[in-house]
Structures are given as structure tokens and as C-alpha cells.
Scaffold this motif. Sequence first.
Motif, PDB file in Angstrom:
ATOM      1  N   LEU A  64       0.841  -1.197   0.000  1.00  0.00           N
ATOM      2  CA  LEU A  64       0.000   0.000   0.000  1.00  0.00           C
ATOM      3  C   LEU A  64       0.877   1.248   0.000  1.00  0.00           C
ATOM      4  N   ALA A  65       0.260   2.389  -0.271  1.00  0.00           N
ATOM      5  CA  ALA A  65       0.982   3.655  -0.135  1.00  0.00           C
ATOM      6  C   ALA A  65       1.428   3.806   1.320  1.00  0.00           C
ATOM      7  N   ASN A  66       2.571   4.496   1.507  1.00  0.00           N
ATOM      8  CA  ASN A  66       3.061   4.686   2.870  1.00  0.00           C
ATOM      9  C   ASN A  66       2.781   6.105   3.352  1.00  0.00           C
ATOM     10  N   ARG A  67       3.303   6.436   4.517  1.00  0.00           N
ATOM     11  CA  ARG A  67       3.023   7.743   5.128  1.00  0.00           C
ATOM     12  C   ARG A  67       3.503   8.890   4.242  1.00  0.00           C
ATOM     13  N   SER A  68       4.677   8.718   3.609  1.00  0.00           N
ATOM     14  CA  SER A  68       5.208   9.772   2.741  1.00  0.00           C
ATOM     15  C   SER A  68       4.268  10.042   1.570  1.00  0.00           C
ATOM     16  N   HIS A  69       3.803   8.968   0.935  1.00  0.00           N
ATOM     17  CA  HIS A  69       2.854   9.109  -0.178  1.00  0.00           C
ATOM     18  C   HIS A  69       1.559   9.742   0.312  1.00  0.00           C
ATOM     19  N   PHE A  70       1.122   9.327   1.491  1.00  0.00           N
ATOM     20  CA  PHE A  70      -0.116   9.883   2.049  1.00  0.00           C
ATOM     21  C   PHE A  70      -0.013  11.396   2.228  1.00  0.00           C
ATOM     22  N   ARG A  71       1.123  11.858   2.747  1.00  0.00           N
ATOM     23  CA  ARG A  71       1.269  13.305   2.974  1.00  0.00           C
ATOM     24  C   ARG A  71       1.079  14.092   1.689  1.00  0.00           C
ATOM     25  N   ASP A  72       1.704  13.609   0.612  1.00  0.00           N
ATOM     26  CA  ASP A  72       1.603  14.321  -0.660  1.00  0.00           C
ATOM     27  C   ASP A  72       0.184  14.237  -1.237  1.00  0.00           C
ATOM     28  N   ALA A  73      -0.356  13.009  -1.279  1.00  0.00           N
ATOM     29  CA  ALA A  73      -1.682  12.820  -1.885  1.00  0.00           C
ATOM     30  C   ALA A  73      -2.765  13.513  -1.072  1.00  0.00           C
ATOM     31  N   ALA A  74      -2.672  13.432   0.250  1.00  0.00           N
ATOM     32  CA  ALA A  74      -3.685  14.061   1.103  1.00  0.00           C
ATOM     33  C   ALA A  74      -3.621  15.576   0.985  1.00  0.00           C
ATOM     34  N   ALA A  75      -2.404  16.115   0.924  1.00  0.00           N
ATOM     35  CA  ALA A  75      -2.266  17.565   0.773  1.00  0.00           C
ATOM     36  C   ALA A  75      -2.862  18.042  -0.549  1.00  0.00           C
ATOM     37  N   ASP A  76      -2.609  17.289  -1.632  1.00  0.00           N
ATOM     38  CA  ASP A  76      -3.182  17.646  -2.936  1.00  0.00           C
ATOM     39  C   ASP A  76      -4.706  17.593  -2.892  1.00  0.00           C
ATOM     40  N   ALA A  77      -5.239  16.539  -2.263  1.00  0.00           N
ATOM     41  CA  ALA A  77      -6.695  16.389  -2.177  1.00  0.00           C
ATOM     42  C   ALA A  77      -7.323  17.527  -1.386  1.00  0.00           C
ATOM     43  N   CYS A  78      -6.676  17.920  -0.305  1.00  0.00           N
ATOM     44  CA  CYS A  78      -7.226  18.990   0.536  1.00  0.00           C
ATOM     45  C   CYS A  78      -7.120  20.348  -0.131  1.00  0.00           C
ATOM     46  N   ARG A  79      -6.108  20.526  -0.985  1.00  0.00           N
ATOM     47  CA  ARG A  79      -5.951  21.805  -1.704  1.00  0.00           C
ATOM     48  C   ARG A  79      -6.864  21.904  -2.907  1.00  0.00           C
ATOM     49  N   SER A  80      -7.332  20.765  -3.402  1.00  0.00           N
ATOM     50  CA  SER A  80      -8.064  20.750  -4.672  1.00  0.00           C
ATOM     51  C   SER A  80      -9.411  21.458  -4.600  1.00  0.00           C
ATOM     52  N   GLY A  81      -9.962  21.615  -3.404  1.00  0.00           N
ATOM     53  CA  GLY A  81     -11.279  22.230  -3.269  1.00  0.00           C
ATOM     54  C   GLY A  81     -12.416  21.240  -3.429  1.00  0.00           C
ATOM     55  N   GLN A  82     -12.114  20.006  -3.831  1.00  0.00           N
ATOM     56  CA  GLN A  82     -13.150  18.980  -3.920  1.00  0.00           C
ATOM     57  C   GLN A  82     -13.476  18.458  -2.524  1.00  0.00           C
ATOM     58  N   GLY A  83     -14.536  17.656  -2.448  1.00  0.00           N
ATOM     59  CA  GLY A  83     -14.825  16.980  -1.195  1.00  0.00           C
ATOM     60  C   GLY A  83     -13.714  16.008  -0.867  1.00  0.00           C
ATOM     61  N   VAL A  84     -13.395  15.869   0.418  1.00  0.00           N
ATOM     62  CA  VAL A  84     -12.328  14.964   0.831  1.00  0.00           C
ATOM     63  C   VAL A  84     -12.740  14.289   2.130  1.00  0.00           C
TER      64      VAL A  84
END
Length: 656
Positions: free
Chosen positions: A233-253
Motif C-alpha cells: 500500500l501507499a506509505n506515510r510519505s505518499h499519504f502526505r503528498d496525496a492528502a495535501a493535494d486532495a485537501c488543496r483541490s477544493g473537492q470533497g475529501v
Amino acid sequence: MTRADSSFKAIALAKAQARTALRNVRLTLISNIAIALSLAALLYRENGETPILWWLGVAIPLALFRAWWVSRLAASGAVDTAPHQVLRHLTLLALASGLLWGFVPAAVGVFSTQHGLDYITFIMIGATTGAIIQGAAYSPVSLAFATPVMAATLFRIMMSGDSSDYIIALDGVFLTFMLFRAAIGGEREFTASQMTALEATDLANSLASANNEVLNSNRALEQIARADPLTGLANRSHFRDAAADACRSGQGVAFVLFDVDNFKIINDTRGHDAGDRVIAAVADLLRLSCGSHDLPVRLGGDEFIVVLKGDDVAARALSLARRLSGALTRPLQVLGQPLAITCSIGIAAHPGGPIDVEDVFSRADAALYRAKDDGRACIRLFDARMQEEFLLQRCIDGDLPGALARGELHLEFQPQVVLATGQVVGFEALLRWRHPTAGLIPPPDIIHAAIRLQLSARLLSFIGDAACYFLRALDASGAPPVNVAVNVSPRELTLHSPAKILMDLTQRHGIDPRRVEIEITEEALFDPKQCARELQRIEHYGFGLAIDDFGVGHSSISNLMSIALDTIKIDRSFVHGVSANRQNQQLIAAITAVARPLGHRIIAEGVESQGEAETLRMLGCSYGQGWLYGRPMRAADAVAWLAGLDEERRRERQLA
């Protein structure tokens, strides 16, 4: 250069020679037919004899046969599969053609008069020169044609018997030598150019291969850096990047955060291999539960999170959590044995608009802890009530460092007494902080915030220092020696050394460590091995050790016996109304029956009435703490209260 490299280059060179020879021989054959026709025409005009026409009748079919054979070789793909065989065929065909052409000057008397020899010589040398020029890629082909032609021509010139013809013959020999040398030199140049091209190609291929290897290595390293090695699975490092992008996107998260209930017990009882298999199996079930655009992540240990974004994320997250919980209802097969697994799941959803990733994660974490508080094996969605608690937590986290630096926190001390006599034997130090907007903050919230903010050692130093000042004030007032209990979170036992901090403070204040008791909650008994070193240090320094809020957790008798305890404190929830609660009476009687033979003293918390005190004493509980004996007081008030109590006791003894 290795033998394999040399063989590869030899084959590549042969392919290039065969390909070039096949291409050039077509033009050579066209020239061959044209020259044959012109030669026959000249000689026929010279004497009108027909033998040259017979020769032409052989030369033309041979040239056509060579043309057909060349086309066949080209179409068969033999250039790539058997280039050396192609070169041998071309050489043999060239030799056959050369022998046929050499027959003309050798038999000039048959085909023409002696005067026609000039034509023949000129044409033969021209044909040879053309063949050599066209055959520069592979000299054996051109030499196979030229050798019999030039040998026959020179031989015939020398046989004429004329001295001028000898000179011409010598010139012809020199010309032949130069032509042959040019043929061999041309092949060498062709070979050198091809080898240079091959080396350049090898270098380019090597660089391309090295570049591909670097790219593949980078991709592999990136995969390793962004993937969990156990589960994929994705690890913590990947999560930080993907989660930050998702939260910045303005979409529902939405974040679905969960861990495996009682995973440490699985590791301890069945071994780490079994624990790894459980984690891998849970990861597989998580993959099956996720949608194609969801990102499942292993944060570490037994903690997982899923990132969802887009429309209707709250409902999708809840559906995912239910699918995962449903999948876990079936026992996992671990090392050939069935193992029942449950998960506690917390969900935080944000419908849309940019948001800080830490806010969403903190909300999911709060929901997860609510699931654990509600008995585990359940799903909790972050709601309005949790939002209030979350805002309070953020308020505490933001203001605690400054409050601690400004001295806004203080201790209050509540007495602990002998139930039978009311004699004060100690005090519990209770942490207080009245926040300017949130009001009185509960001590556990303060301690948890300090741990989050990495201020727990500093906070414990403040508490320990104030407790030592209190003991010194009691001694200065002439009060009889009493103890002070200080609360320590079990998590602090692994973060730093509370025993060392308190030992330094007692030495600085000249306080006997035996007068300080460290209170920890039952949670520390769940895994005494993890806290063993610090528990041993507490015993070594001489501090007392108490288990606070006993009865509300799930500690076992074996764990109770595994550490050197001095005091067990019965939680107030069992004390309230105990006079009329048969079940609580039985529980307290059971606790005392186990604890007293082990030498533990038992303190009941929250004693508020004389009836409760009497019932507790009859059940075997010797000590009590609660409003019946005294409310928590500031240090100076507690010193004055104890002095007044002692004075009252002296007057009572005098009157008696």
C-alpha cells in the motif's frame, strides 16, 4: 572487448557488407549486360563472325541468373540470418562471371582478329575497374570477377610478341595491382566506418540502456519510497503528498482512519510473523473494499488510512468502512489457525473547499478515539459534538505552552485519610488550569495536550517541583510526615523518564523519594513489559507506585502481580452509592481480597458520605479520598487546613 562482443560485431559487419554488396551488384549486372552487348557488337562488326554471339548467349543468361539469385537472396532475409552465406554466394557467382569474361581475351583469335585486341583490352579493364569500384564493401566479390579477367587480358597482351605490348602489359600489371589494392583498401575503409558506426551505436545503446536502468532504478526507488514494503500500500510519505493535494483541490475529501483492535496482544501472544500476516491480510481486505480512485495507506504498525475525494465523500467513506468491517466478520487464517479480527474506525469528511490536511486528519483521529472509547470494533463519524471537543483541543494546544511559561497552571491537593480514624496520611496533587475562555480544563486533557506538544517532561517537572515545595511547606509547619501522589500518564513511561525527573527534584529539595507516590492508570498494566525499565527505575529510586482508577480497565490479576505496586485506587464510579449497590460491593470485596494479601493498600476515590465510608471499611478498604474529608485545596490552604485539623485533634485528646 569480450569474445561475445567481437562475434556480435563480426556478424553485424557481415550483414552490412552483404546488404551493400546486394545493393551494388544490381547496378554491376546492368553494366555487365550493357558492356557485353557493346563488346559483342564491336567484335561482330570487326569480322562478322558469330562465335562472339555464342559467348553473348551465355553471358546474358548468366547475368540474368545472377540478378535472379540476388533478388532471391534479398527476399529470403538471408542477409540477417546468414550474411556469410550470402557473401559466399555472391563471390562464387562473381567468379563464374569473371571466368566467362576472361575467356574473351584468352581466345581473342576465335572471337576477333589481332586488331580487335585493343577493343577487348580497353573494355575488359573498364569492366574490371567498374566491378572493383562497385564492390568496395566486400573485396572478394570484385576480386573474384576481376582476377580471371585481368589475368587473361594481361596474358593475351604479353603473348602478342610486340615490345610495345610488353610495356602496355607492365602498365596493366601496375594498374591491376593498384585496382586490387584499392579494392582491399576500400573494404578496410568500409569495415572501419562500419565498426565506428557499430561502436557509436553500442555507445548510444549503452547510454540508452544506462539511462533506462537509471530511470527504472529511480522508479523502483520512488516506489520503495512511496510504498509500504509489507503490504504494497501507499506509505506515510505518499499519504502526505496525496492528502495535501486532495485537501488543496477544493473537492470533497474524506479520511477513513482505523487500526486493528488489540494488535499488540496478537504480536505478543502469536509472534511478529503472525502479526505481519494479519497486517497483510487486513491490507488485502482494504484493497477490495476501496473504490478505484480511493487511496489506501498503511501509516505504520497496525494503523491504516484511506483518502477519498470527489462528490458525496461522507457517504462513500461510511460505505467503505462498513464493507471493511463486514469483511472482517469472517476470521482470518493466520499460520493455519483462525483468528478473529476487529477494527476501530474513525471517519472525517469535508464536503468541499480548500482545507488544511492536519485538520481533517485530527478530526479522523478524534473519531477513531471515540470509537475506541465506545468499546472498539465500531465506526464513528466526526460530528458536531466532536467538533466542539476538537476546537477545545486546538484551543488547549495553542494556549498551553504560553500558559505553562506564564505560570497560569497550579496544583491543588486533596487529602487521603484512614477510613477508621480520619487520620491524614497523604495528598493527591491535582493539576488545575482555568482557561480564560474555555474555563477549567480537565487534567487528562492538559496532560494529553502536553504529550502531543512534546511538553510532558516540562509539565511533569512543574508538577513535581510544586509537590516538593508543598512537602517542604508541610514540614515547616510542623505537620506530621505525609506523602504526596503525583499523576503520570502511562505514555510518559516510554517518552521520557518520570522517575529521573522526580528524583532530580526530590534531591534538589531534600525530600525523601519514599514520600512521593507516582500514580499511573490501569493502561500501564496492559503491557508491563514495554514499561518495565521505567517501573524498575521507580522502584529502585524508592518512589511509591499506585494504580489509579482501578476497575474501569481490563487488566488481569497476573498483570497486577507482575509489577511492584504499593497502592490500588478504586475508581469513584464504584464508590458512588456503594452502600446500596450490591454489585459494586461484590466488586470492591473481590479487589480487596486480591490486593491485601499482596501487601497493597487500597484507597477508595470519591467518598462523599459517611455511609459510603463505613461500607467501604467493612468491605476491607482501609483508606479513602473524597469531599467527605476535604476538597482539593491550594498548597497554602492545604497546609493551613492540616494544621487546623491537627490542632482540633489535640484539643479533642485534651478534653478526653
